[in-house]
Design an enzyme around this catalytic site. Structure first.
Site, PDB file in Angstrom:
ATOM      1  N   GLY A 104       0.827  -1.210   0.000  1.00  9.61           N
ATOM      2  CA  GLY A 104       0.000   0.000   0.000  1.00  9.61           C
ATOM      3  C   GLY A 104       0.859   1.257   0.000  1.00  9.61           C
ATOM      4  CB  CYS A 105      -0.039   4.827   0.444  1.00  6.39           C
ATOM      5  SG  CYS A 105      -0.928   5.039  -1.091  1.00  6.39           S
ATOM      6  CB  VAL A 106       3.643   1.520   3.711  1.00  8.03           C
ATOM      7  CG1 VAL A 106       4.597   1.538   4.898  1.00  8.03           C
ATOM      8  CG2 VAL A 106       2.243   1.248   4.183  1.00  8.03           C
TER       9      VAL A 106
END
Lengths: 106, 492
Positions: A104-106
């Site tokens: 994800g957006c990590v």
């Protein structure tokens, strides 16, 4: 998919980013070897503090803790985390602690 | 800023890998029953691509768009004046209408009578394997910021054409691995969200944030969980629960101060929707997950946290995919702005002393949706504010749009090519802090500033609200001032 090999007969399966596939095969020697791939030659007390905290949290909750919680509970400021693991808490420290690659957006 | 040389350019492109073919195992079922790319025998890809294209044309109303665009496209390249990638590379293949023409020419040749006849007469063989590879490379080099659409004299939305091309490619199994893996976890994984955060971990994180707020703001706030019939269901990009403590605490404090009726759902708590970046089919499935949670809780509105693509995919696609729901989608900046206008928020205007600038996330600024609200909030408690040029609807992209920010191997390309103009723009303002109210932009801008050696701090808008908002009776906003970097535990 690939195989990560290091001194001392270490041979484990890793993904293309070098994260180990099976968290259960993790041990301290493997952590030291993985740390070298992250540009950490010697694991000192602070490194272990972060890695052990991540590991314990992961075993309890199945995911890495919030970055701020990691800093608070270990008493290591975020800036220092980046000095200890140059690619950061999510990519560097988690890799050494044997956690899966964050998605994800990590 | 580091200077842009031939060496930098080579570095930017050297690590770029082609979009990978996705694994078929465990993938949510593929609509139109097209097989995965690695199962397709050599030489069959063009046939499969055209089958997928035909199926999409049959089941959607994209044909209308393609019909119009393929006729009016003048290929004048005026869009290049608004493309920050072209401005950096000066490569003809980065001109937006050049990219669009790749798909439009396939459409003309294979799906219009005129094109088919012309193809026969001129001996045009049509779609080939090479063209598919070129298209796949090209559509993932674009950040889908849609700034080019502002300049097109014929009104062509190049972002939409890229969006469609990515979907057709995904149907034959060509999609970036990072997006597919995350979406797979979200749709069929055990945790049901893109960052694979299990519910107990979310609950532990929320307890931690409540303790933090109590320690530093001096006020006990409970995050409402599973409150049926609440006005808003707050749904953040799930990665915020790992990465952005201050942003979430700012949202929690603002909603609390405004006396808003809100809740966090425990059965589904991820606003991220990567379907927007590669497949309408997955876009729809993710929206149905949100819809199910909305129905379960009986909330009246969906409140999206600081995230551009999540806000846009919900607001603009609910009407398409979940028309029966008929429920408003609101961005957190709108709510905070409303509360400010109603006089419900009090700020300590002395806390933020640094010079601050604001980055508009494309997905909420390009449609003209969230532009003035954040600026009014900023001006309420920040004295030293500097506007970027251009900004608002005409803003520059952070360089990580269109899902590219999740693709780690694209980092040199993102920070040295696509985001370069943004880095220059931020540096030019002379600001010490840049605000980016979007999970996607936050990750990208952090990497961008680091790789380009621009010493500016990146925060979300609610990070600053968290610092400056006054909640306690004693009128003190901040019981123990701290910056993120030099932050130390209270008892250390």
């Amino acid at each position: 998919m690939g195989v990560f090999e290091a001194e001392g007969g270490i041979k484990v399966e890793v993904d293309e980013d070098g994260f180990i596939q099976d968290p259960d095969v993790w041990n301290e020697d493997l952590a030291k070897a993985l740390a070298k791939t992250e540009g950490v030659e010697d694991m000192d007390e602070e490194h272990w503090k972060l890695v052990n905290y991540l590991r314990n949290y992961y075993q309890q909750f199945g995911i890495a803790p919030m970055v701020r919680k990691l800093c608070k509970e270990t008493g290591i400021p975020l800036k220092r985390v980046y000095e200890l693991f140059p690619s950061g808490p999510a990519k560097g420290a988690c890799k050494v602690a044997g956690l899966p690659k964050p998605t994800g957006c990590v | 800023m580091i200077s842009f040389t031939e060496e930098t350019r080579q570095k930017a492109f050297s690590t770029q890998r082609k979009p990978e073919t996705v694994e078929s195992q465990g993938l949510p079922h593929v609509r139109f029953h097209v097989e995965e790319a690695h199962l397709i025998p050599a030489g069959e890809r063009p046939k499969k691509f055209l089958e997928a294209f035909a199926a999409i044309l049959k089941h959607t109303n994209y044909r209308f768009m393609l019909d119009q665009y393929s006729r009016v496209s003048a290929k004048c390249a005026r869009c290049s004046a608004n493309c920050q990638i072209y401005e950096t590379t000066h490569a003809p293949e980065d001109v937006p209408c050049f990219r669009s023409e790749m798909l439009l020419s396939i459409y003309r040749r294979h799906f219009t009578v005129g094109g088919a006849v012309k193809g026969r007469l001129t001996g045009d063989v049509g779609l080939t394997e090479e063209k598919i590879d070129e298209l796949a490379d090209s559509v993932y080099n674009c950040t889908a910021c849609r700034r080019c659409t502002l300049e097109c004299p014929m009104g062509i939305d190049h972002g939409l054409i890229t969006h469609l091309a990515r979907w057709i490619l995904a149907e034959i199994g060509i999609a970036p691995r990072a997006l597919v893996v995350s979406t797979r976890e979200q749709l069929v994984g055990a945790t049901g969200n893109t960052s694979a955060i299990p519910l107990p971990a979310l609950q532990d994180t929320i307890e931690f944030l409540e303790e933090e707020i109590a320690d530093y703001k001096g006020v006990e706030i409970k995050v409402p969980m599973d409150v049926e019939g609440a006005e808003y269901m707050f749904i953040a990009p799930v990665s915020d629960w790992m990465m952005e403590a201050e942003t979430l605490m700012g949202c929690i404090c603002a909603l609390h101060a405004g006396g808003v009726s809100w809740t966090v759902g425990t059965q589904y708590y991820d606003a991220i929707n990567y379907g927007l970046f590669y497949s309408d089919h997955h876009l729809e499935q993710v929206l149905h997950k949100v819809e199910a949670e909305v129905k379960r809780l009986g909330v009246k509105k969906i409140l999206i946290g600081e995230c551009g693509h999540a806000s846009r995919s919900a607001k603009f696609f609910y009407n398409v995919f979940a028309e029966q729901l008929n429920i408003p989608v609101i961005n957190i900046l709108e709510v905070t702005h409303d509360l400010l206008k109603q006089g419900k928020l009090k700020f300590d205007t002395e806390i933020i002393k640094e010079k601050v600038t604001y980055h508009d996330p494309c997905n909420i600024a390009r449609p003209g949706w969230v532009i003035e609200q954040p600026r009014e909030i900023i001006k309420a408690f920040i004295k030293n504010y500097e506007e970027m040029t251009p900004s608002g609807r005409d803003n520059l992209c952070c360089g990580g749009g269109g899902g590219t920010v999740s693709i780690d191997e694209l980092r040199p390309y993102r920070t040295l090519i696509t985001g370069r103009r943004k880095a220059e723009q931020i540096e030019k303002t002379g600001a010490e802090i840049v605000i980016a109210p979007c999970a996607n932009c936050k990750k990208q801008v952090r990497e961008l500033l680091e790789d380009n050696e621009v010493p500016v701090e990146l925060v979300g808008l609610h990070d600053l609200i968290y610092k400056a908002i006054i909640l306690s009776d004693d009128g003190i906003a901040w019981h123990d001032p701290m910056g993120d970097d030099d932050w130390t535990p209270p008892d250390a």
